[in-house]
Scaffold this motif. Structure first.
Motif, PDB file in Angstrom:
ATOM      1  N   ILE A  48      31.987  32.389 -27.874  1.00 45.08           N
ATOM      2  CA  ILE A  48      31.915  32.555 -26.427  1.00 45.08           C
ATOM      3  C   ILE A  48      30.511  33.003 -26.055  1.00 45.08           C
ATOM      4  O   ILE A  48      30.107  34.127 -26.367  1.00 45.08           O
ATOM      5  N   GLY A  49      29.771  32.114 -25.410  1.00 45.99           N
ATOM      6  CA  GLY A  49      28.404  32.435 -25.014  1.00 45.99           C
ATOM      7  C   GLY A  49      27.398  31.604 -25.785  1.00 45.99           C
ATOM      8  O   GLY A  49      27.563  31.357 -26.987  1.00 45.99           O
ATOM      9  N   ALA A  50      26.339  31.175 -25.101  1.00 45.89           N
ATOM     10  CA  ALA A  50      25.337  30.314 -25.741  1.00 45.89           C
ATOM     11  C   ALA A  50      23.928  30.817 -25.470  1.00 45.89           C
ATOM     12  O   ALA A  50      23.021  30.037 -25.176  1.00 45.89           O
ATOM     13  N   LEU A  69      34.626  25.665 -31.582  1.00 46.59           N
ATOM     14  CA  LEU A  69      34.638  25.594 -30.126  1.00 46.59           C
ATOM     15  C   LEU A  69      33.506  26.460 -29.598  1.00 46.59           C
ATOM     16  O   LEU A  69      33.373  27.611 -29.993  1.00 46.59           O
ATOM     17  N   LEU A  70      32.701  25.902 -28.710  1.00 41.01           N
ATOM     18  CA  LEU A  70      31.659  26.692 -28.054  1.00 41.01           C
ATOM     19  C   LEU A  70      31.917  26.711 -26.558  1.00 41.01           C
ATOM     20  O   LEU A  70      31.860  25.673 -25.895  1.00 41.01           O
ATOM     21  N   PHE A  71      32.210  27.887 -26.031  1.00 39.98           N
ATOM     22  CA  PHE A  71      32.337  28.060 -24.595  1.00 39.98           C
ATOM     23  C   PHE A  71      30.952  28.420 -24.061  1.00 39.98           C
ATOM     24  O   PHE A  71      30.517  29.567 -24.154  1.00 39.98           O
ATOM     25  N   VAL A 154      37.296  34.565 -33.400  1.00 38.55           N
ATOM     26  CA  VAL A 154      36.546  34.513 -32.147  1.00 38.55           C
ATOM     27  C   VAL A 154      35.277  35.339 -32.294  1.00 38.55           C
ATOM     28  O   VAL A 154      35.314  36.472 -32.802  1.00 38.55           O
ATOM     29  N   VAL A 155      34.170  34.747 -31.861  1.00 38.32           N
ATOM     30  CA  VAL A 155      32.878  35.431 -31.876  1.00 38.32           C
ATOM     31  C   VAL A 155      32.411  35.575 -30.431  1.00 38.32           C
ATOM     32  O   VAL A 155      32.159  34.582 -29.750  1.00 38.32           O
ATOM     33  N   MET A 156      32.294  36.807 -29.964  1.00 40.17           N
ATOM     34  CA  MET A 156      31.820  37.067 -28.602  1.00 40.17           C
ATOM     35  C   MET A 156      30.309  37.248 -28.608  1.00 40.17           C
ATOM     36  O   MET A 156      29.775  38.082 -29.337  1.00 40.17           O
ATOM     37  N   VAL A 324      31.640  40.412 -32.737  1.00 43.69           N
ATOM     38  CA  VAL A 324      30.674  40.517 -31.642  1.00 43.69           C
ATOM     39  C   VAL A 324      29.268  40.390 -32.221  1.00 43.69           C
ATOM     40  O   VAL A 324      28.937  41.051 -33.215  1.00 43.69           O
ATOM     41  N   VAL A 325      28.457  39.543 -31.592  1.00 42.13           N
ATOM     42  CA  VAL A 325      27.070  39.358 -32.022  1.00 42.13           C
ATOM     43  C   VAL A 325      26.150  39.483 -30.808  1.00 42.13           C
ATOM     44  O   VAL A 325      26.555  39.266 -29.674  1.00 42.13           O
ATOM     45  N   GLY A 326      24.909  39.875 -31.064  1.00 41.64           N
ATOM     46  CA  GLY A 326      23.929  39.955 -29.994  1.00 41.64           C
ATOM     47  C   GLY A 326      23.993  41.239 -29.202  1.00 41.64           C
ATOM     48  O   GLY A 326      24.442  42.283 -29.675  1.00 41.64           O
TER      49      GLY A 326
END
Length: 362
Positions: A48-50, A69-71, A154-156, A324-326
């Motif tokens: 989730i997030g690019a 999946l990339l949202f 899931v990776v936020m 969670v990353v970033g």
């Protein structure tokens, strides 16, 4: 006479053309076309997030040959993330050439992935996640359009946004100068831009004072001033002693006007309600952050006092298989290279779990 008028008009047109050619327009998000994911299938990974973190995460996941999946986020959601507004990045080798580094890297990376042998593993959804639920061993993700998807991990990477100063009730006056990078929000990223300049820090907290002291000590400033913009300073006596020792001035009057050339995005100073003004060639905003943590809250993940998501060293939150990353991850530097490291380490761990689960099922 007409001949000279013609020459004059031609010269103006030529000059205008040169200016336009040298004024590189801001790049936009370039959508990529991929196959649409199935709504009744459980995919291995959803990101989730690019931004910087999400782009690296999706690249690592896809190159690990995992369906992903990339949202990528709706326009209004992307605007709420710091990465969408990042301009030139000087402190990461190779990124100096980009006008909007995070955005351009995202465009390049996704375009390359789609054309790669692993392109069929990528499913880009140009929308935001409206809600997320944990259902036993899977996550249920619903986008803003009401479509439902399922994923095992899931990776936020939804990031955060910096708080903006309100100048006479509006944040708009600061934005042209922020876009020109004569107003900045990260002393680590852009502190060097203040070298030898008249510099201002906008803020009233201990953090604001620390930034003012750091810049004053490192970059041979012509002057340093703290503007609290009508707020009461929250500096400790020890901090005030340091501020005074470095001849840093403090003004608590509300800011009446930002001075400078808006067209060229060049800051020259601040006019105060008290009647005075402060010269400035560079300013740093130190008012805190607004984490994009709504989805983490929906799942009940643990947050720290600032709203960032608490994780272990691998980036896993208190919700199993939610990573969670970033910038959204607590207790980490808010840097592009940190986001990249988060993403690589996290996706390698996820890949290992996917392989182990696959072997157990055989």
């Amino acid at each position: 006479m007409k001949y000279y008028i013609f020459l004059f008009l031609a010269a103006i047109m030529a000059f205008s053309l040169i200016v336009q050619q040298n004024r590189r327009p801001d790049p936009k998000v370039i959508p990529v076309t991929t196959a649409q994911p199935e709504t009744n299938k459980i995919y291995p990974v959803a990101i989730i997030g690019a931004g910087a973190a999400g782009t690296m995460a999706v690249k690592r996941s896809v190159l690990n040959n995992n369906e992903t999946l990339l949202f990528a986020g709706a326009i209004q959601e992307r605007r709420r993330s710091r990465g969408n507004w990042v301009r030139t990045i000087d402190n990461v080798p190779g990124l100096e050439k980009y006008e909007r580094a995070v955005l351009e890297l995202r465009n390049e990376a996704l375009a390359d992935l789609v054309q790669s042998p692993f392109g069929s593993k990528l499913y880009v959804i140009e929308d935001s996640v409206a809600s997320i639920e944990k259902e036993s061993e899977r996550f249920k993700l619903t986008d803003k359009s009401g479509r439902v998807y399922f994923a095992k991990y899931v990776v936020m990477a939804t990031g955060m946004m910096d708080e903006q100063p309100h100048i006479q009730g509006s944040i708009r006056p600061i934005l042209p100068f922020a876009n020109g990078q004569t107003v900045a929000y990260c002393a680590v990223c852009d502190g060097h831009r203040s070298f030898g300049k008249k510099t201002v820090v906008i803020g009233h907290s201990e953090s604001a004072a620390s930034i003012a002291l750091l810049l004053s000590e490192k970059y041979q400033l012509e002057s340093m001033t703290i503007l609290t913009n009508g707020k009461k300073p929250e500096f400790t006596p020890k901090t005030l002693e340091k501020i005074n020792s470095r001849n840093i001035k403090i003004f608590d009057s509300p800011i009446l006007e930002i001075l400078g050339n808006i067209e060229q995005r060049q800051l020259t100073g601040f006019k105060l309600e008290s009647g005075g003004s402060v010269d400035a060639e560079m300013a740093f905003v130190a008012l805190g952050i607004r984490p994009n943590n709504q989805l983490a809250l929906q799942l009940g993940a643990k947050l720290d006092s600032t709203g960032l998501v608490v994780t272990d060293t691998n980036g896993e939150s208190t919700i199993p298989n939610l990573f969670v990353v970033g910038d959204l991850r607590a207790n980490s530097m808010k840097q592009v290279y940190t986001a990249w490291q988060h993403s690589v380490e996290t996706l390698q761990l996820i890949n290992r779990r996917i392989r182990e689960n696959s072997q157990q099922e055989k």
